[in-house]
Scaffold this motif. Structure first.
Motif, PDB file in Angstrom:
ATOM      1  N   LYS A 284       0.825  -1.213   0.000  1.00 23.84           N
ATOM      2  CA  LYS A 284       0.000   0.000   0.000  1.00 23.84           C
ATOM      3  C   LYS A 284       0.856   1.258   0.000  1.00 23.84           C
ATOM      4  O   LYS A 284       0.427   2.303  -0.507  1.00 23.84           O
ATOM      5  CB  LYS A 284      -0.931  -0.003   1.216  1.00 23.84           C
ATOM      6  CG  LYS A 284      -2.108  -0.964   1.091  1.00 23.84           C
ATOM      7  CD  LYS A 284      -3.022  -0.864   2.291  1.00 23.84           C
ATOM      8  CE  LYS A 284      -4.238  -1.760   2.139  1.00 23.84           C
ATOM      9  NZ  LYS A 284      -5.134  -1.692   3.323  1.00 23.84           N
ATOM     10  N   ALA A 285       2.057   1.174   0.569  1.00 22.03           N
ATOM     11  CA  ALA A 285       2.978   2.308   0.586  1.00 22.03           C
ATOM     12  C   ALA A 285       3.827   2.361  -0.681  1.00 22.03           C
ATOM     13  O   ALA A 285       4.804   3.122  -0.730  1.00 22.03           O
ATOM     14  CB  ALA A 285       3.871   2.235   1.816  1.00 22.03           C
ATOM     15  N   GLY A 286       3.472   1.574  -1.686  1.00 24.22           N
ATOM     16  CA  GLY A 286       4.165   1.634  -2.969  1.00 24.22           C
ATOM     17  C   GLY A 286       5.460   0.870  -3.019  1.00 24.22           C
ATOM     18  O   GLY A 286       6.257   1.073  -3.944  1.00 24.22           O
ATOM     19  N   GLY A 287       5.710  -0.032  -2.059  1.00 23.74           N
ATOM     20  CA  GLY A 287       6.976  -0.743  -2.010  1.00 23.74           C
ATOM     21  C   GLY A 287       6.884  -2.177  -2.481  1.00 23.74           C
ATOM     22  O   GLY A 287       5.800  -2.725  -2.687  1.00 23.74           O
ATOM     23  N   LEU A 288       8.042  -2.793  -2.646  1.00 22.65           N
ATOM     24  CA  LEU A 288       8.155  -4.211  -2.959  1.00 22.65           C
ATOM     25  C   LEU A 288       8.573  -4.972  -1.711  1.00 22.65           C
ATOM     26  O   LEU A 288       9.296  -4.454  -0.856  1.00 22.65           O
ATOM     27  CB  LEU A 288       9.192  -4.449  -4.060  1.00 22.65           C
ATOM     28  CG  LEU A 288       8.988  -3.756  -5.403  1.00 22.65           C
ATOM     29  CD1 LEU A 288      10.053  -4.217  -6.397  1.00 22.65           C
ATOM     30  CD2 LEU A 288       7.591  -3.989  -5.955  1.00 22.65           C
ATOM     31  N   VAL A 289       8.141  -6.219  -1.620  1.00 20.80           N
ATOM     32  CA  VAL A 289       8.471  -7.107  -0.514  1.00 20.80           C
ATOM     33  C   VAL A 289       9.558  -8.069  -0.993  1.00 20.80           C
ATOM     34  O   VAL A 289       9.324  -8.880  -1.887  1.00 20.80           O
ATOM     35  CB  VAL A 289       7.227  -7.887  -0.050  1.00 20.80           C
ATOM     36  CG1 VAL A 289       7.594  -8.923   1.010  1.00 20.80           C
ATOM     37  CG2 VAL A 289       6.157  -6.937   0.468  1.00 20.80           C
ATOM     38  N   VAL A 290      10.757  -7.975  -0.396  1.00 16.83           N
ATOM     39  CA  VAL A 290      11.896  -8.767  -0.859  1.00 16.83           C
ATOM     40  C   VAL A 290      12.540  -9.473   0.343  1.00 16.83           C
ATOM     41  O   VAL A 290      13.330  -8.856   1.082  1.00 16.83           O
ATOM     42  CB  VAL A 290      12.945  -7.893  -1.577  1.00 16.83           C
ATOM     43  CG1 VAL A 290      14.078  -8.766  -2.124  1.00 16.83           C
ATOM     44  CG2 VAL A 290      12.296  -7.089  -2.698  1.00 16.83           C
ATOM     45  N   PRO A 291      12.222 -10.749   0.605  1.00 14.89           N
ATOM     46  CA  PRO A 291      12.929 -11.475   1.659  1.00 14.89           C
ATOM     47  C   PRO A 291      14.435 -11.436   1.435  1.00 14.89           C
ATOM     48  O   PRO A 291      14.913 -11.658   0.319  1.00 14.89           O
ATOM     49  CB  PRO A 291      12.370 -12.897   1.534  1.00 14.89           C
ATOM     50  CG  PRO A 291      10.993 -12.705   0.960  1.00 14.89           C
ATOM     51  CD  PRO A 291      11.144 -11.562  -0.002  1.00 14.89           C
ATOM     52  N   GLY A 308       4.574 -16.181  -0.328  1.00  9.58           N
ATOM     53  CA  GLY A 308       3.306 -15.842  -0.974  1.00  9.58           C
ATOM     54  C   GLY A 308       3.118 -14.359  -1.214  1.00  9.58           C
ATOM     55  O   GLY A 308       2.483 -13.963  -2.198  1.00  9.58           O
ATOM     56  N   GLU A 309       3.677 -13.507  -0.331  1.00  5.83           N
ATOM     57  CA  GLU A 309       3.516 -12.054  -0.485  1.00  5.83           C
ATOM     58  C   GLU A 309       4.720 -11.399  -1.148  1.00  5.83           C
ATOM     59  O   GLU A 309       4.713 -10.184  -1.375  1.00  5.83           O
ATOM     60  CB  GLU A 309       3.308 -11.402   0.884  1.00  5.83           C
ATOM     61  CG  GLU A 309       2.016 -11.783   1.585  1.00  5.83           C
ATOM     62  CD  GLU A 309       2.174 -13.029   2.449  1.00  5.83           C
ATOM     63  OE1 GLU A 309       1.165 -13.459   3.045  1.00  5.83           O
ATOM     64  OE2 GLU A 309       3.288 -13.584   2.498  1.00  5.83           O
ATOM     65  N   ALA A 310       5.744 -12.173  -1.468  1.00  6.80           N
ATOM     66  CA  ALA A 310       6.995 -11.588  -1.958  1.00  6.80           C
ATOM     67  C   ALA A 310       6.886 -11.159  -3.418  1.00  6.80           C
ATOM     68  O   ALA A 310       6.182 -11.771  -4.220  1.00  6.80           O
ATOM     69  CB  ALA A 310       8.136 -12.585  -1.797  1.00  6.80           C
ATOM     70  N   ASP A 311       7.617 -10.098  -3.753  1.00  8.66           N
ATOM     71  CA  ASP A 311       7.721  -9.625  -5.137  1.00  8.66           C
ATOM     72  C   ASP A 311       9.017 -10.081  -5.782  1.00  8.66           C
ATOM     73  O   ASP A 311       9.118 -10.146  -7.009  1.00  8.66           O
ATOM     74  CB  ASP A 311       7.656  -8.098  -5.171  1.00  8.66           C
ATOM     75  CG  ASP A 311       6.344  -7.567  -4.631  1.00  8.66           C
ATOM     76  OD1 ASP A 311       5.312  -7.785  -5.295  1.00  8.66           O
ATOM     77  OD2 ASP A 311       6.343  -6.969  -3.543  1.00  8.66           O
ATOM     78  N   ALA A 312      10.030 -10.350  -4.993  1.00  9.14           N
ATOM     79  CA  ALA A 312      11.324 -10.857  -5.447  1.00  9.14           C
ATOM     80  C   ALA A 312      11.999 -11.443  -4.209  1.00  9.14           C
ATOM     81  O   ALA A 312      11.473 -11.338  -3.096  1.00  9.14           O
ATOM     82  CB  ALA A 312      12.173  -9.746  -6.069  1.00  9.14           C
ATOM     83  N   VAL A 313      13.160 -12.072  -4.398  1.00 10.53           N
ATOM     84  CA  VAL A 313      13.878 -12.644  -3.269  1.00 10.53           C
ATOM     85  C   VAL A 313      15.376 -12.456  -3.490  1.00 10.53           C
ATOM     86  O   VAL A 313      15.852 -12.548  -4.621  1.00 10.53           O
ATOM     87  CB  VAL A 313      13.535 -14.142  -3.078  1.00 10.53           C
ATOM     88  CG1 VAL A 313      13.899 -14.954  -4.303  1.00 10.53           C
ATOM     89  CG2 VAL A 313      14.218 -14.698  -1.832  1.00 10.53           C
ATOM     90  N   GLU A 314      16.095 -12.155  -2.421  1.00  4.90           N
ATOM     91  CA  GLU A 314      17.545 -12.073  -2.502  1.00  4.90           C
ATOM     92  C   GLU A 314      18.128 -13.477  -2.622  1.00  4.90           C
ATOM     93  O   GLU A 314      17.979 -14.293  -1.712  1.00  4.90           O
ATOM     94  CB  GLU A 314      18.116 -11.425  -1.234  1.00  4.90           C
ATOM     95  CG  GLU A 314      18.463  -9.988  -1.371  1.00  4.90           C
ATOM     96  CD  GLU A 314      19.199  -9.455  -0.144  1.00  4.90           C
ATOM     97  OE1 GLU A 314      19.379  -8.232  -0.091  1.00  4.90           O
ATOM     98  OE2 GLU A 314      19.565 -10.237   0.752  1.00  4.90           O
ATOM     99  N   VAL A 315      18.782 -13.742  -3.732  1.00  2.00           N
ATOM    100  CA  VAL A 315      19.465 -15.026  -3.890  1.00  2.00           C
ATOM    101  C   VAL A 315      20.978 -14.862  -3.782  1.00  2.00           C
ATOM    102  O   VAL A 315      21.709 -15.847  -3.801  1.00  2.00           O
ATOM    103  CB  VAL A 315      19.109 -15.686  -5.235  1.00  2.00           C
ATOM    104  CG1 VAL A 315      17.623 -15.986  -5.291  1.00  2.00           C
ATOM    105  CG2 VAL A 315      19.516 -14.821  -6.418  1.00  2.00           C
ATOM    106  N   TRP A 316      21.429 -13.619  -3.666  1.00  2.00           N
ATOM    107  CA  TRP A 316      22.866 -13.331  -3.541  1.00  2.00           C
ATOM    108  C   TRP A 316      22.986 -12.099  -2.657  1.00  2.00           C
ATOM    109  O   TRP A 316      22.496 -11.025  -3.009  1.00  2.00           O
ATOM    110  CB  TRP A 316      23.446 -13.115  -4.930  1.00  2.00           C
ATOM    111  CG  TRP A 316      24.924 -12.859  -4.999  1.00  2.00           C
ATOM    112  CD1 TRP A 316      25.815 -12.715  -3.972  1.00  2.00           C
ATOM    113  CD2 TRP A 316      25.690 -12.717  -6.205  1.00  2.00           C
ATOM    114  NE1 TRP A 316      27.074 -12.492  -4.456  1.00  2.00           N
ATOM    115  CE2 TRP A 316      27.034 -12.487  -5.832  1.00  2.00           C
ATOM    116  CE3 TRP A 316      25.372 -12.757  -7.558  1.00  2.00           C
ATOM    117  CZ2 TRP A 316      28.049 -12.296  -6.758  1.00  2.00           C
ATOM    118  CZ3 TRP A 316      26.375 -12.560  -8.496  1.00  2.00           C
ATOM    119  CH2 TRP A 316      27.707 -12.339  -8.096  1.00  2.00           C
TER     120      TRP A 316
END
Length: 500
Positions: A284-291, A308-316
């Motif tokens: 809602k604040a315009g951000g991405l969720v990135v574990p 389930g809620e993630a937009d991308a994930v750190e793999v490195w």
């Protein structure tokens, strides 16, 4: 059990439930009555199994100009393999400690032994603003507790007088000059001295420019206090997005590119079923969720909330380690699941997580194809997976798949051709001397090349069909000393999907 002492009184408080919170006895101050300052000292002991957060209520009278808190705690010797004491600290104001952070006034974790808050200024990590009367709360976070327990002492000082004039916050713009549709380089996981980093925003911005970055994202632990301090570091050549690293006891997640001034709470575990609400707040604040660093081995660092809620994930994350190798393999398995279930896939990202020297800003960095150098365009490219990860600005990649009739797809895209259509996969790379190229599909590693020349440039082509490879992605790795273990990554692409 927790024992606390206020002056000469002592009482024991018994609690259960590690994910719960505990409120201790009240610390009272009289009205100013002609005094310039008043100080109270509070001591206590936290036992193993104490709740994640312990609150010390402080009655703040009218007329207070500044509140200052200092603390110490013991660090007894512990047996090998046993965690010792580590105690985090923060502050909530008269609005209270309810989850959501309405009363949040700052968090320094374990990075500082004291802090202050007043209307016109605050210690980095804390939010300036008036010290209004009411019950404030010093927040203690016993990160780890030794078998002997954790004994602490708080010194709380109120200074009376007229409040200073609050400053009006100014934030960096959401757009930089850019080059139109192009590949832009960024590092979205960085820590300044507003949490546990040792660099100022000015130092980070200078290092970002030296690393060839076009954009960065502020991601201090559990505080948004740095947001107003980036405006004078942005420019036509550097987009500065604002965010936070939400650092819970069950993993860390980067809020990437939220609206200025957005605070996201972190005081919950996976079993509390609260993360979905706060992921929604980020969106809602315009951000991405990135574990972040999902398979890190530090206490509380491994990601346990699901994707389930993630937009991308750190793999490195930072210098390439075995943790990243595990994260990469786990991420690859999600690509297989996405293909099988015909659902949205989760793009991979790389960030430096730089805190201090010698941490290198921009190593690694995510290179994203975006329509412009703006918050919205960069986020759209990251969300679509139109990106690759490079160890430095020296690495440049082009990765495409072409069908028999000239159909073409790039990174993060789908080549929609029939299952038996011949497909040519082509990788062009520069800045990767003596590195080996690997092409990976849903079946595994299907091509490993000889090392590229010392010039660092080379081209690799491979033939396949969608029936044989549901997707293909590329890894470029440094040479290994010996054995079957792959070398550290120099670059990594998101996949190209093959077939209708």
């Amino acid at each position: 059990m927790c024992e606390e002492t206020h002056g000469i009184g002592r009482r024991a408080l018994f609690v259960t439930g590690a994910a719960a919170a505990l409120t201790l006895g009240r610390v009272s101050f009289a009205a100013a009555d002609g005094q310039d300052q008043e100080t109270r000292t509070v001591s206590g002991t936290l036992a193993p199994g104490c709740p994640d957060f312990v609150y010390v209520p402080v009655d703040v009278p009218a007329g207070v100009r500044e509140i200052k808190v200092a603390y110490t705690y013991d660090r007894p010797s512990v047996p090998a393999g046993t965690t010792g004491n580590a105690l985090d600290i923060g502050l909530f104001d008269q609005h209270g400690t309810e989850l959501g952070g309405k009363g949040f006034r700052g968090w320094s974790g374990g990075a500082r032994t004291e802090f202050f808050v007043r209307a016109d200024d605050a210690t980095p990590g804390y939010i300036p603003g008036p010290v209004r009367p009411g019950t404030w709360f010093v927040a203690l976070g016993p990160y780890t507790v030794a078998p002997q327990g954790l004994s602490y002492e708080l010194t709380i000082t109120l200074t009376y007088g007229e409040p200073g004039t609050p400053a009006h916050p100014v934030y960096p713009p959401s757009r930089a000059k850019g080059r139109g549709r192009d590949w832009y380089r960024g590092d979205c996981h960085l820590h300044s001295w507003y949490s546990d980093g040792r660099r100022t925003p000015a130092e980070i911005a200078a290092l970002a420019r030296a690393a060839g970055l076009d954009f960065i994202n502020s991601s201090d632990h559990n505080t948004h206090s740095s947001h107003p301090h980036w405006a004078d570091q942005a420019g036509d050549d550097l987009l500065i997005m604002l965010g936070e690293e939400i650092t819970t006891r069950n993993g860390h997640v980067v809020a990437l590119g939220t609206d200025p001034g957005t605070f996201v709470d972190w005081r919950y575990r996976a079993r509390d079923n609260r993360f979905g609400h706060f992921a929604q707040q980020i969106h809602k604040a315009g951000g991405l969720v990135v574990p972040a660093h999902p398979h890190a081995t530090c206490v509380g660092c491994a990601w346990k909330f699901g994707f389930g809620e993630a937009d991308a994930v750190e793999v490195w994350n930072g210098p390439y380690t075995p943790d990243d190798e595990v994260a990469l393999a786990a991420w690859d398995a999600t690509l297989v699941a996405s293909v099988r279930n015909d659902r949205r896939w989760l793009p991979g990202m790389g960030n430096s997580d730089a805190h201090r020297d010698p941490d290198a800003v921009g190593s690694p960095q995510t290179v994203v194809l975006a329509d412009d150098l703006s918050r919205e365009a960069i986020q759209a490219g990251l969300r679509a997976g139109r990106s690759y990860i490079a160890e430095s600005k020296n690495v440049t990649l082009s990765f495409t798949a072409t069908g028999g009739r000239g159909e073409r797809a790039g990174i993060g895209e789908r080549l929609a051709v029939a299952a038996d259509t011949p497909v040519t996969v082509r990788l062009e790379a520069s800045g990767v001397p003596r590195c080996t190229v690997r092409l990976i599909t849903d079946e595994g590693v299907l091509l490993t090349t000889d090392p590229l020349p010392v010039t660092g440039s080379g081209t690799v082509e491979w033939q396949t069909t969608p029936s044989y490879a549901a997707y293909v992605r590329a890894e470029i790795r440094h040479e290994t000393a010996a054995g079957p273990v792959p070398g550290a990554l120099a670059a990594l692409t998101n996949p190209i999907f093959l077939g209708r």
